[in-house]
Design an enzyme around this catalytic site. Structure first.
Site, PDB file in Angstrom:
ATOM      1  N   LEU A   1      23.325  75.782  72.890  1.00 21.48           N
ATOM      2  CA  LEU A   1      24.522  75.017  72.479  1.00 21.48           C
ATOM      3  C   LEU A   1      24.587  73.672  73.196  1.00 21.48           C
ATOM      4  O   LEU A   1      25.244  72.741  72.754  1.00 21.48           O
ATOM      5  CB  LEU A   1      25.788  75.822  72.800  1.00 21.48           C
ATOM      6  CG  LEU A   1      26.025  77.052  71.935  1.00 21.48           C
ATOM      7  CD1 LEU A   1      27.197  77.855  72.470  1.00 21.48           C
ATOM      8  CD2 LEU A   1      26.272  76.650  70.487  1.00 21.48           C
ATOM      9  N   GLY A   2      23.946  73.597  74.349  1.00 18.20           N
ATOM     10  CA  GLY A   2      24.015  72.342  75.110  1.00 18.20           C
ATOM     11  C   GLY A   2      23.394  72.598  76.472  1.00 18.20           C
ATOM     12  O   GLY A   2      23.128  73.736  76.838  1.00 18.20           O
TER      13      GLY A   2
ATOM     14  N   LYS B   1      24.472  69.828  83.743  1.00 19.13           N
ATOM     15  CA  LYS B   1      23.747  69.437  84.953  1.00 19.13           C
ATOM     16  C   LYS B   1      23.045  70.673  85.524  1.00 19.13           C
ATOM     17  O   LYS B   1      21.903  70.655  85.898  1.00 19.13           O
ATOM     18  CB  LYS B   1      24.770  68.900  85.958  1.00 19.13           C
ATOM     19  CG  LYS B   1      24.207  67.956  86.968  1.00 19.13           C
ATOM     20  CD  LYS B   1      25.248  67.252  87.807  1.00 19.13           C
ATOM     21  CE  LYS B   1      26.469  67.994  88.006  1.00 19.13           C
ATOM     22  NZ  LYS B   1      27.692  67.928  87.834  1.00 19.13           N
ATOM     23  N   PHE B   2      23.781  71.771  85.520  1.00 20.72           N
ATOM     24  CA  PHE B   2      23.214  73.027  86.059  1.00 20.72           C
ATOM     25  C   PHE B   2      23.032  74.000  84.907  1.00 20.72           C
ATOM     26  O   PHE B   2      23.990  74.514  84.392  1.00 20.72           O
ATOM     27  CB  PHE B   2      24.188  73.667  87.049  1.00 20.72           C
ATOM     28  CG  PHE B   2      24.419  72.899  88.326  1.00 20.72           C
ATOM     29  CD1 PHE B   2      25.403  71.932  88.393  1.00 20.72           C
ATOM     30  CD2 PHE B   2      23.662  73.161  89.441  1.00 20.72           C
ATOM     31  CE1 PHE B   2      25.635  71.233  89.571  1.00 20.72           C
ATOM     32  CE2 PHE B   2      23.886  72.463  90.627  1.00 20.72           C
ATOM     33  CZ  PHE B   2      24.876  71.501  90.693  1.00 20.72           C
ATOM     34  N   GLY B   3      21.801  74.243  84.449  1.00 18.80           N
ATOM     35  CA  GLY B   3      21.621  75.343  83.492  1.00 18.80           C
ATOM     36  C   GLY B   3      22.011  75.022  82.058  1.00 18.80           C
ATOM     37  O   GLY B   3      22.568  73.978  81.771  1.00 18.80           O
ATOM     38  N   ARG B   4      21.708  75.941  81.207  1.00 12.14           N
ATOM     39  CA  ARG B   4      21.905  75.769  79.760  1.00 12.14           C
ATOM     40  C   ARG B   4      22.941  76.757  79.237  1.00 12.14           C
ATOM     41  O   ARG B   4      23.244  77.737  79.893  1.00 12.14           O
ATOM     42  CB  ARG B   4      20.573  76.035  79.039  1.00 12.14           C
ATOM     43  CG  ARG B   4      19.475  75.049  79.389  1.00 12.14           C
ATOM     44  CD  ARG B   4      18.127  75.566  78.888  1.00 12.14           C
ATOM     45  NE  ARG B   4      17.054  74.609  79.189  1.00 12.14           N
ATOM     46  CZ  ARG B   4      16.738  73.600  78.366  1.00 12.14           C
ATOM     47  NH1 ARG B   4      17.394  73.465  77.230  1.00 12.14           N
ATOM     48  NH2 ARG B   4      15.774  72.757  78.694  1.00 12.14           N
ATOM     49  N   VAL B   5      23.421  76.454  77.998  1.00  9.10           N
ATOM     50  CA  VAL B   5      24.400  77.334  77.370  1.00  9.10           C
ATOM     51  C   VAL B   5      23.822  77.811  76.039  1.00  9.10           C
ATOM     52  O   VAL B   5      23.234  77.007  75.315  1.00  9.10           O
ATOM     53  CB  VAL B   5      25.707  76.562  77.039  1.00  9.10           C
ATOM     54  CG1 VAL B   5      26.821  77.531  76.743  1.00  9.10           C
ATOM     55  CG2 VAL B   5      26.093  75.636  78.159  1.00  9.10           C
TER      56      VAL B   5
ATOM     57  N   LYS C   1      26.581  80.825  79.578  1.00 11.55           N
ATOM     58  CA  LYS C   1      26.038  79.752  80.419  1.00 11.55           C
ATOM     59  C   LYS C   1      25.159  80.396  81.477  1.00 11.55           C
ATOM     60  O   LYS C   1      25.594  81.323  82.184  1.00 11.55           O
ATOM     61  CB  LYS C   1      27.177  78.951  81.082  1.00 11.55           C
ATOM     62  CG  LYS C   1      26.654  77.953  82.121  1.00 11.55           C
ATOM     63  CD  LYS C   1      26.973  76.538  81.774  1.00 11.55           C
ATOM     64  CE  LYS C   1      26.270  75.560  82.711  1.00 11.55           C
ATOM     65  NZ  LYS C   1      26.778  74.186  82.584  1.00 11.55           N
TER      66      LYS C   1
ATOM     67  N   ASP D   1      38.577  67.242  87.074  1.00 11.73           N
ATOM     68  CA  ASP D   1      37.391  66.640  86.439  1.00 11.73           C
ATOM     69  C   ASP D   1      37.613  66.477  84.935  1.00 11.73           C
ATOM     70  O   ASP D   1      36.749  66.787  84.124  1.00 11.73           O
ATOM     71  CB  ASP D   1      36.160  67.547  86.709  1.00 11.73           C
ATOM     72  CG  ASP D   1      34.856  66.793  86.487  1.00 11.73           C
ATOM     73  OD1 ASP D   1      33.794  67.440  86.417  1.00 11.73           O
ATOM     74  OD2 ASP D   1      34.902  65.547  86.325  1.00 11.73           O
TER      75      ASP D   1
ATOM     76  N   LYS E   1      37.527  64.813  81.651  1.00  7.05           N
ATOM     77  CA  LYS E   1      36.779  63.718  80.997  1.00  7.05           C
ATOM     78  C   LYS E   1      36.247  64.275  79.687  1.00  7.05           C
ATOM     79  O   LYS E   1      36.161  65.510  79.525  1.00  7.05           O
ATOM     80  CB  LYS E   1      35.648  63.218  81.897  1.00  7.05           C
ATOM     81  CG  LYS E   1      34.671  64.283  82.337  1.00  7.05           C
ATOM     82  CD  LYS E   1      33.662  63.733  83.344  1.00  7.05           C
ATOM     83  CE  LYS E   1      32.735  64.846  83.825  1.00  7.05           C
ATOM     84  NZ  LYS E   1      31.834  64.427  84.878  1.00  7.05           N
TER      85      LYS E   1
ATOM     86  N   ASN F   1      34.022  67.321  79.462  1.00 11.49           N
ATOM     87  CA  ASN F   1      34.528  68.657  79.829  1.00 11.49           C
ATOM     88  C   ASN F   1      35.567  69.161  78.847  1.00 11.49           C
ATOM     89  O   ASN F   1      36.414  69.988  79.185  1.00 11.49           O
ATOM     90  CB  ASN F   1      35.138  68.623  81.243  1.00 11.49           C
ATOM     91  CG  ASN F   1      34.075  68.531  82.300  1.00 11.49           C
ATOM     92  OD1 ASN F   1      32.908  68.851  82.045  1.00 11.49           O
ATOM     93  ND2 ASN F   1      34.440  68.057  83.479  1.00 11.49           N
TER      94      ASN F   1
ATOM     95  N   ASP G   1      34.984  73.913  81.855  1.00 12.17           N
ATOM     96  CA  ASP G   1      34.257  73.628  83.099  1.00 12.17           C
ATOM     97  C   ASP G   1      35.194  73.375  84.269  1.00 12.17           C
ATOM     98  O   ASP G   1      35.468  72.248  84.650  1.00 12.17           O
ATOM     99  CB  ASP G   1      33.315  72.425  82.924  1.00 12.17           C
ATOM    100  CG  ASP G   1      32.304  72.388  84.062  1.00 12.17           C
ATOM    101  OD1 ASP G   1      31.239  71.800  83.895  1.00 12.17           O
ATOM    102  OD2 ASP G   1      32.596  72.990  85.121  1.00 12.17           O
TER     103      ASP G   1
ATOM    104  N   THR H   1      30.161  60.550  86.950  1.00 10.19           N
ATOM    105  CA  THR H   1      30.846  59.299  86.693  1.00 10.19           C
ATOM    106  C   THR H   1      32.080  59.129  87.586  1.00 10.19           C
ATOM    107  O   THR H   1      32.774  60.092  87.895  1.00 10.19           O
ATOM    108  CB  THR H   1      31.297  59.199  85.222  1.00 10.19           C
ATOM    109  OG1 THR H   1      32.097  58.024  85.094  1.00 10.19           O
ATOM    110  CG2 THR H   1      32.137  60.398  84.799  1.00 10.19           C
TER     111      THR H   1
END
Ligand SMILES: Nc1ncnc(NCCc2cnc(NC(=O)Nc3cccc(C(F)(F)F)c3)s2)c1Br
Length: 275
Positions: free
Chosen positions: A20-21, A24-28, A43, A137, A139, A142, A155, A173
């Site tokens: 799915l995406g 920064k840490f790991g995949r989903v 995740k 966080d 943005k 997220n 997240d 960012t």
């Protein structure tokens, strides 16, 4: 109905689908729990990466904070499990994916859509703040979009209980950081959930303009945030501009409270409030 007994999950219980995406840490991955057919997002985090990033504690706190949250505009975290090398988060699947991809594709949202998203964000943040949880966080990266177009804050890796003075260095960012979080984490400056109000202001601006208000080089961004130095383009309506200016206030205590965001003329005008 029966209180759900906390289930013990393991990887074999899931059929893994398409990616799915990747964060920064790991995949989903899209996943389906075999016995119930329940579709979710899984995740996968590698313990070695979490140890390197010194973020294991944050993931534990995220799991603890998010498993007690129930709100239509907050992505559910149903549970977690781990094997020798990986930690797995069992997440609600958001059918329309990542909001920032929609924003990049459309460049910027029409005012009616931005206002509906901001109303849903304000309702979710109001719920969080009553539990003295600040997300910290907020943005577009997220925020996810559910199958009915509703948005879901996700997240909670940086969420904490207010008040707090940050020790873990932020990365990523700076665009969304409020002025009070730019100061070094010394003992005297505690900040509270009003940091999310600043980020809501940045989000409103970015939805309507297509770029963040203080976007610049990292050094200049910090300087512009500390001075509240931004201009709202003339194509933005005066009501929207008014709300942005009431959220992007340097003094956290002077930022418009969430109740007043939900009553703001710009939000009310575009939101069909259910009878
Ligand atoms: N369509 C979709 N439907 C559902 N989900 C999707 N993507 C996953 C969104 C997430 C929700 N929660 C998350 N949590 C974390 O990633 N936590 C995390 C991970 C590592 C380090 C850290 C930290 F500790 F370093 F902050 C915190 S990612 C998509 Br696309």
């Amino acid at each position: 109905d029966q209180p759900q007994a906390p289930k013990q999950f393991h990887l074999g219980m899931f059929e893994i689908g398409k990616p799915l995406g990747k964060g920064k840490f790991g995949r989903v991955y899209l996943a389906r729990e075999r016995s119930s057919g329940f579709v979710c997002a899984l995740k996968v985090l590698h313990k070695s990466e979490l140890q390197q990033g010194k973020v294991e504690k944050q993931v534990r706190r995220e799991i603890e904070i998010q498993s007690n949250l129930r709100h239509p505009n907050i992505l559910r975290l149903f549970g977690h499990f781990h094997d020798s090398k990986r930690v797995f988060l069992i997440l609600e699947f958001a059918g329309k994916g990542e909001l920032y991809k929609h924003l990049r594709k459309e460049h910027r949202f029409p005012e009616w859509k931005a206002a509906q998203y901001i109303a849903q964000m304000a309702a979710a943040l109001k719920y969080l703040h009553t539990k003295h949880v600040m997300h910290r966080d907020i943005k577009p990266e997220n925020i996810l979009v559910g199958i009915h177009g509703e948005i879901k804050i996700s997240d909670f890796g940086w969420s904490v209980h207010a008040p707090n003075n940050r020790r873990q260095t932020m990365c990523g960012t700076l665009d969304y950081l409020p002025p009070e979080m730019l100061k070094p984490g010394s003992s005297d400056n505690f900040y509270n959930e009003k940091v999310d109000l600043w980020s809501l202001g940045v989000l409103t601006y970015e939805f309507l303009v297509g770029e963040a208000p203080f976007e610049d080089t990292p050094v200049m961004t910090q300087r512009r945030i500390a001075r509240g130095d931004m201009t709202v383009p003339s194509f933005v309506s005066s009501e929207a501009k008014d709300l942005i200016h009431r959220l992007l206030v340097l003094d956290p205590e002077k930022r418009i409270p969430l109740e007043d965001v939900l009553r703001h003329p710009w939000v009310v005008k575009h939101c069909v409030t259910k009878g």
